[in-house]
Design a protein around this motif. Structure first.
Motif, PDB file in Angstrom:
ATOM      1  N   GLU A   1       0.826  -1.212   0.000  1.00 40.80           N
ATOM      2  CA  GLU A   1       0.000   0.000   0.000  1.00 40.80           C
ATOM      3  C   GLU A   1       0.855   1.254   0.000  1.00 40.80           C
ATOM      4  O   GLU A   1       0.592   2.218  -0.744  1.00 40.80           O
ATOM      5  CB  GLU A   1      -0.923  -0.012   1.219  1.00 40.80           C
ATOM      6  CG  GLU A   1      -2.020   1.061   1.191  1.00 40.80           C
ATOM      7  CD  GLU A   1      -1.553   2.387   1.738  1.00 40.80           C
ATOM      8  OE1 GLU A   1      -2.002   3.440   1.210  1.00 40.80           O
ATOM      9  OE2 GLU A   1      -0.744   2.396   2.674  1.00 40.80           O
ATOM     10  N   LEU A   2       1.918   1.284   0.810  1.00 40.36           N
ATOM     11  CA  LEU A   2       2.772   2.461   0.892  1.00 40.36           C
ATOM     12  C   LEU A   2       3.604   2.640  -0.372  1.00 40.36           C
ATOM     13  O   LEU A   2       3.898   3.773  -0.770  1.00 40.36           O
ATOM     14  CB  LEU A   2       3.677   2.371   2.117  1.00 40.36           C
ATOM     15  CG  LEU A   2       2.962   2.510   3.469  1.00 40.36           C
ATOM     16  CD1 LEU A   2       3.927   2.243   4.617  1.00 40.36           C
ATOM     17  CD2 LEU A   2       2.341   3.890   3.620  1.00 40.36           C
ATOM     18  N   ASN A   3       3.996   1.556  -0.999  1.00 42.99           N
ATOM     19  CA  ASN A   3       4.704   1.638  -2.272  1.00 42.99           C
ATOM     20  C   ASN A   3       3.863   2.390  -3.302  1.00 42.99           C
ATOM     21  O   ASN A   3       4.360   3.235  -4.056  1.00 42.99           O
ATOM     22  CB  ASN A   3       5.043   0.234  -2.766  1.00 42.99           C
ATOM     23  CG  ASN A   3       5.449   0.185  -4.229  1.00 42.99           C
ATOM     24  OD1 ASN A   3       4.769  -0.448  -5.036  1.00 42.99           O
ATOM     25  ND2 ASN A   3       6.533   0.843  -4.589  1.00 42.99           N
ATOM     26  N   ARG A   4       2.563   2.135  -3.280  1.00 40.76           N
ATOM     27  CA  ARG A   4       1.665   2.789  -4.240  1.00 40.76           C
ATOM     28  C   ARG A   4       1.312   4.208  -3.818  1.00 40.76           C
ATOM     29  O   ARG A   4       1.401   5.148  -4.613  1.00 40.76           O
ATOM     30  CB  ARG A   4       0.388   1.958  -4.393  1.00 40.76           C
ATOM     31  CG  ARG A   4       0.618   0.596  -5.035  1.00 40.76           C
ATOM     32  CD  ARG A   4      -0.600  -0.285  -4.941  1.00 40.76           C
ATOM     33  NE  ARG A   4      -0.364  -1.596  -5.561  1.00 40.76           N
ATOM     34  CZ  ARG A   4      -1.172  -2.635  -5.420  1.00 40.76           C
ATOM     35  NH1 ARG A   4      -2.266  -2.536  -4.666  1.00 40.76           N
ATOM     36  NH2 ARG A   4      -0.890  -3.781  -6.015  1.00 40.76           N
ATOM     37  N   SER A   5       0.929   4.389  -2.559  1.00 41.77           N
ATOM     38  CA  SER A   5       0.448   5.697  -2.123  1.00 41.77           C
ATOM     39  C   SER A   5       1.577   6.716  -1.963  1.00 41.77           C
ATOM     40  O   SER A   5       1.388   7.904  -2.242  1.00 41.77           O
ATOM     41  CB  SER A   5      -0.315   5.569  -0.791  1.00 41.77           C
ATOM     42  OG  SER A   5       0.533   5.102   0.240  1.00 41.77           O
ATOM     43  N   GLU A   6       2.746   6.268  -1.524  1.00 39.79           N
ATOM     44  CA  GLU A   6       3.875   7.170  -1.336  1.00 39.79           C
ATOM     45  C   GLU A   6       4.752   7.266  -2.584  1.00 39.79           C
ATOM     46  O   GLU A   6       5.655   8.100  -2.645  1.00 39.79           O
ATOM     47  CB  GLU A   6       4.731   6.698  -0.161  1.00 39.79           C
ATOM     48  CG  GLU A   6       4.045   6.728   1.188  1.00 39.79           C
ATOM     49  CD  GLU A   6       3.981   8.125   1.777  1.00 39.79           C
ATOM     50  OE1 GLU A   6       4.957   8.882   1.660  1.00 39.79           O
ATOM     51  OE2 GLU A   6       2.930   8.447   2.363  1.00 39.79           O
ATOM     52  N   GLN A   7       4.502   6.404  -3.564  1.00 41.29           N
ATOM     53  CA  GLN A   7       5.321   6.347  -4.778  1.00 41.29           C
ATOM     54  C   GLN A   7       6.803   6.187  -4.443  1.00 41.29           C
ATOM     55  O   GLN A   7       7.678   6.806  -5.069  1.00 41.29           O
ATOM     56  CB  GLN A   7       5.087   7.572  -5.646  1.00 41.29           C
ATOM     57  CG  GLN A   7       3.865   7.476  -6.556  1.00 41.29           C
ATOM     58  CD  GLN A   7       3.975   6.313  -7.535  1.00 41.29           C
ATOM     59  OE1 GLN A   7       4.776   6.337  -8.466  1.00 41.29           O
ATOM     60  NE2 GLN A   7       3.171   5.278  -7.335  1.00 41.29           N
ATOM     61  N   VAL A   8       7.070   5.384  -3.428  1.00 45.97           N
ATOM     62  CA  VAL A   8       8.442   5.103  -3.047  1.00 45.97           C
ATOM     63  C   VAL A   8       8.876   3.803  -3.720  1.00 45.97           C
ATOM     64  O   VAL A   8       8.139   2.822  -3.728  1.00 45.97           O
ATOM     65  CB  VAL A   8       8.569   4.995  -1.507  1.00 45.97           C
ATOM     66  CG1 VAL A   8       7.654   3.919  -0.945  1.00 45.97           C
ATOM     67  CG2 VAL A   8      10.004   4.739  -1.088  1.00 45.97           C
ATOM     68  N   ALA A   9      10.045   3.839  -4.351  1.00 46.41           N
ATOM     69  CA  ALA A   9      10.595   2.613  -4.922  1.00 46.41           C
ATOM     70  C   ALA A   9      10.913   1.651  -3.782  1.00 46.41           C
ATOM     71  O   ALA A   9      11.338   2.072  -2.710  1.00 46.41           O
ATOM     72  CB  ALA A   9      11.842   2.912  -5.739  1.00 46.41           C
ATOM     73  N   LEU A  10      10.707   0.358  -4.028  1.00 52.21           N
ATOM     74  CA  LEU A  10      10.791  -0.623  -2.943  1.00 52.21           C
ATOM     75  C   LEU A  10      11.582  -1.853  -3.371  1.00 52.21           C
ATOM     76  O   LEU A  10      11.324  -2.423  -4.426  1.00 52.21           O
ATOM     77  CB  LEU A  10       9.377  -1.039  -2.526  1.00 52.21           C
ATOM     78  CG  LEU A  10       9.228  -2.173  -1.503  1.00 52.21           C
ATOM     79  CD1 LEU A  10       9.820  -1.778  -0.165  1.00 52.21           C
ATOM     80  CD2 LEU A  10       7.747  -2.558  -1.354  1.00 52.21           C
ATOM     81  N   ILE A  11      12.548  -2.228  -2.534  1.00 47.23           N
ATOM     82  CA  ILE A  11      13.270  -3.489  -2.708  1.00 47.23           C
ATOM     83  C   ILE A  11      13.133  -4.283  -1.419  1.00 47.23           C
ATOM     84  O   ILE A  11      13.516  -3.799  -0.346  1.00 47.23           O
ATOM     85  CB  ILE A  11      14.756  -3.277  -3.031  1.00 47.23           C
ATOM     86  CG1 ILE A  11      14.923  -2.452  -4.308  1.00 47.23           C
ATOM     87  CG2 ILE A  11      15.456  -4.635  -3.189  1.00 47.23           C
ATOM     88  CD1 ILE A  11      16.380  -2.153  -4.657  1.00 47.23           C
ATOM     89  N   VAL A  12      12.581  -5.474  -1.526  1.00 47.00           N
ATOM     90  CA  VAL A  12      12.394  -6.336  -0.359  1.00 47.00           C
ATOM     91  C   VAL A  12      13.235  -7.590  -0.522  1.00 47.00           C
ATOM     92  O   VAL A  12      13.117  -8.303  -1.525  1.00 47.00           O
ATOM     93  CB  VAL A  12      10.912  -6.728  -0.171  1.00 47.00           C
ATOM     94  CG1 VAL A  12      10.760  -7.705   0.989  1.00 47.00           C
ATOM     95  CG2 VAL A  12      10.060  -5.488   0.064  1.00 47.00           C
ATOM     96  N   VAL A  13      14.102  -7.848   0.434  1.00 42.30           N
ATOM     97  CA  VAL A  13      14.857  -9.094   0.508  1.00 42.30           C
ATOM     98  C   VAL A  13      14.121 -10.012   1.479  1.00 42.30           C
ATOM     99  O   VAL A  13      13.805  -9.606   2.595  1.00 42.30           O
ATOM    100  CB  VAL A  13      16.288  -8.828   1.003  1.00 42.30           C
ATOM    101  CG1 VAL A  13      16.907 -10.105   1.544  1.00 42.30           C
ATOM    102  CG2 VAL A  13      17.134  -8.267  -0.117  1.00 42.30           C
TER     103      VAL A  13
END
Length: 229
Positions: free
Chosen positions: A190-202
């Motif tokens: 949700e935050l990746n979409r709403s904040e438009q923050v690029a996200l990398i999850v290991v």
């Protein structure tokens, strides 16, 4: 936003002439608002890769570019500023300050900013974001009064308080039960979409990885896209 070009990482190993090769020829790009997940066996170098991307470690070879800035050309102070303002981190352990309240923990990264005119806005953003993750009634609680899932939600909000362009999450659900893990996965998406923050999850969790976006697999130092079953 982020580009890795032929990144390699080697560690010296007693008795080995060439040392231990953890990463080799890692190349990929990540644009603003995009998200990817990285999976792989334990010890495959996933955390090392994330540390290099976040400027916590330096590659043995290759280039890491963040918004066209080469991390290799930055000194320690510049890297520290980059991590505080432009890159957010979430780890398996929340690393919250036990003596501080939930709200105070979230505001810790903002203390570096000396712009007093923005303090009121930052405070309100912290309150608003904690409300968004269901913690409005816990602002004055301390970490020891929260569940594991609640503490991790605080850690996610803290990582985003300075509006970074990139969020790095290293095994963010590794110490949580199934329900809490699902909640954190929902929150990151949700935050990746709403904040438009690029996200990398290991992560070692394939179910979490598939929620995040394209899944890349790190094995024998090489990063390749994992095919869906």
């Amino acid at each position: 936003m982020l580009e890795l070009v032929d990144v390699a990482k080697n560690y010296e190993s007693p008795g080995a002439k060439e040392g231990l090769c953890v990463l080799k020829d890692i190349t990929f790009k990540l644009e603003e608002g995009e998200s990817i997940a990285v999976v792989g066996p334990s010890g495959s170098g996933k955390s090392t890769l994330l540390n290099i991307i976040g400027g916590l470690d330096r590659p043995s070879a290759g280039r890491v570019l963040f918004e066209d800035r080469d991390l290799a050309e930055m000194d320690d102070a510049e890297l520290a500023h980059l991590r505080n303002q432009d890159i957010g981190f979430v780890f398996q352990l929340h690393h919250l300050l036990a003596q501080c309240t939930v709200l105070e923990n979230v505001l810790v990264p903002t203390l570096v900013d000396k712009d007093r005119a923005s303090k009121k806005d930052v405070y309100q953003r912290a309150v608003d974001m904690l409300g968004r993750v269901g913690l409005s009634e816990h602002l004055l609680h301390r970490p020891g009064e929260l569940s594991g899932g609640q503490r991790q939600r605080v850690a996610v909000v803290r990582a985003l308080i300075n509006r970074p362009g990139l969020l790095l999450a290293d095994e963010p659900t590794g110490s949580l039960d199934e329900d809490s893990s699902q909640n954190i996965a929902d929150l990151l998406v949700e935050l990746n979409r709403s904040e438009q923050v690029a996200l990398i999850v290991v992560t070692h969790s394939l179910s979490l990885a598939e929620r995040i976006g394209p899944v890349l697999e790190l094995r024998e130092g090489m990063l390749t896209e994992r095919s869906r079953a």
